[in-house]
Scaffold this active site. Structure first.
Site, mmCIF file in Angstrom:
data_model
loop_
_atom_site.group_PDB
_atom_site.id
_atom_site.type_symbol
_atom_site.label_atom_id
_atom_site.label_comp_id
_atom_site.label_asym_id
_atom_site.label_seq_id
_atom_site.Cartn_x
_atom_site.Cartn_y
_atom_site.Cartn_z
ATOM 1 N N TYR A 277 0.826 -1.217 0.000
ATOM 2 C CA TYR A 277 0.000 0.000 0.000
ATOM 3 C C TYR A 277 0.864 1.273 0.000
ATOM 4 C CZ TYR A 277 -3.374 3.401 1.920
ATOM 5 O OH TYR A 277 -4.159 4.498 2.155
ATOM 6 N N TYR B 27 3.734 -5.515 17.984
ATOM 7 C CA TYR B 27 3.936 -4.803 16.716
ATOM 8 C C TYR B 27 4.739 -3.517 16.955
ATOM 9 C CZ TYR B 27 2.912 -1.574 12.938
ATOM 10 O OH TYR B 27 3.040 -0.633 11.956
#
Ligand code: UDP
Length: 331
Positions: free
Chosen positions: A13, A143
């Site tokens: 993306y 993360y």
């Protein structure tokens, strides 16, 4: 000066939008992507493309040499917060170990300029808002921790090897190319804006609002949605600063204007002219109530100017993409 730029994750993306900007600014992108999340359709025909895993150091070293790479941009990471809590090893392996392999290949080949996709998730729950770069970084999920680990490794490489890097701490990347040819296509999709479009297009029954009892004006979480092209331009604007060996830079990238989940839903409904069925649910674990950026460092040092300062203009670009590509790149 024109640069040969290796874009790792260049079929994804944010990477694919950066590739387009690089070409537009007269640089020569080269893409490495294993297509686990990237899309072959997002790779321009005239850009060299290597379908390769970044853990494959031998292949990466060969590419660095063969393509005479000056600078590496790294977008290839797993980025699902919930999954990182359930499967931390997957995140440490891909986001830390594989990135260290890439950095080792760069050091071995004498390529010492690096642009890194970091995240506002490195801040955890911030003690004050808006978030400035010097606030403490205490991630609350693996993360965010893996991204912070790489940021820290980059500081050490600067001291040891004169390595120069810029870590961009993204807020919520959103929107699509203005001509509707590149956009967001994650599988599975977990991000709010694409999911609201799915509900608007009747491709899912409803959008679930995760939490309506936060201490925010309408009870839903506040986030800072920033256009993917605005993000991308900052990556190129930093090049001159990386010429100075041993430089370690950190920049927040957001619009600074928070939007609630309900505001996002209303904006999508308004822009698309469609009804968006909504169901209210419990909070999603790991969601800080409010995250929005003070990006004045990027504005000051990189002359970063937003082309899409408001949510509506961002959502308009996303609408063109989702309307014309309801199945993403498969459409
Ligand atoms: N969100 C939601 N419903 C969804 C997906 C997301 O209410 O189906 C909320 C989520 O709880 C967060 C915001 O939308 O407050 C943005 O979530 P997203 O996953 O897009 O990005 P994040 O901020 O987690 O990186």
């Amino acid at each position: 000066m024109e640069k040969n730029v290796l874009v790792v994750g260049g079929a994804g993306y944010i990477g694919s939008h950066c590739v387009r900007q690089l070409t537009g600014h007269g640089h020569r992108p080269v893409i490495v992507d294993n297509l686990a999340f990237g899309h072959r359709e997002a790779v321009p025909a005239d850009v060299p493309f290597y379908e390769c895993d970044l853990g494959d150091s031998t292949a990466v070293r060969e590419i660095l040499k063969k393509e005479d790479i000056d600078l590496v941009m790294h977008f290839a990471a797993f980025a699902y917060v919930g999954e990182s809590v359930e499967n931390p090893l997957k995140y440490y392996f891909n986001n830390v170990v594989a990135t260290i392999n890439l950095l080792k290949a760069m050091v071995d080949e004498g390529v010492n300029q690096f642009v890194f996709s970091s995240t506002c998730a490195t801040y955890g729950v911030p003690p004050s808002l808006p978030i400035t770069e010097d606030l403490p970084q205490h991630p609350i999920n693996p993360y965010g921790q893996t991204k912070l680990d790489v940021e820290n490794a980059l500081k050490a490489l600067a001291r040891a090897h004169g390595f120069s890097s810029a870590s961009f701490r993204y807020f919520n990347a959103a929107g699509a190319a203005e001509d509707g040819s590149l956009g967001e296509d994650h599988r599975p999709e977990t991000h709010l804006i694409p999911l609201v479009f799915d509900a608007a297009l009747g491709r899912r029954e409803q959008i679930r609002i995760f939490g309506t009892d936060y201490d925010t004006p309408d009870g839903t979480c506040l986030r800072d949605y920033v256009h993917v092209d605005d993000l991308s331009r900052a990556h190129i604007a930093v090049f001159d600063r990386l010429e100075n060996p041993g430089t370690t830079l950190h920049y927040n990238l957001g619009t600074g204007t928070p939007a609630s989940v309900r505001e996002v839903i209303d904006t999508v409904a308004g822009v698309s002219g469609r009804n968006v069925p909504v169901v209210e649910e419990a909070r999603r674990p790991g969601d800080p109530p409010s995250l929005y950026a003070d990006s004045s460092r990027a504005v000051r040092e990189l002359d970063w100017k937003l082309r899409f300062p408001d949510l509506e203009s961002i959502v308009e670009t996303a609408w063109r993409w989702h309307r014309d590509h309801p199945d993403g790149y498969r459409s």
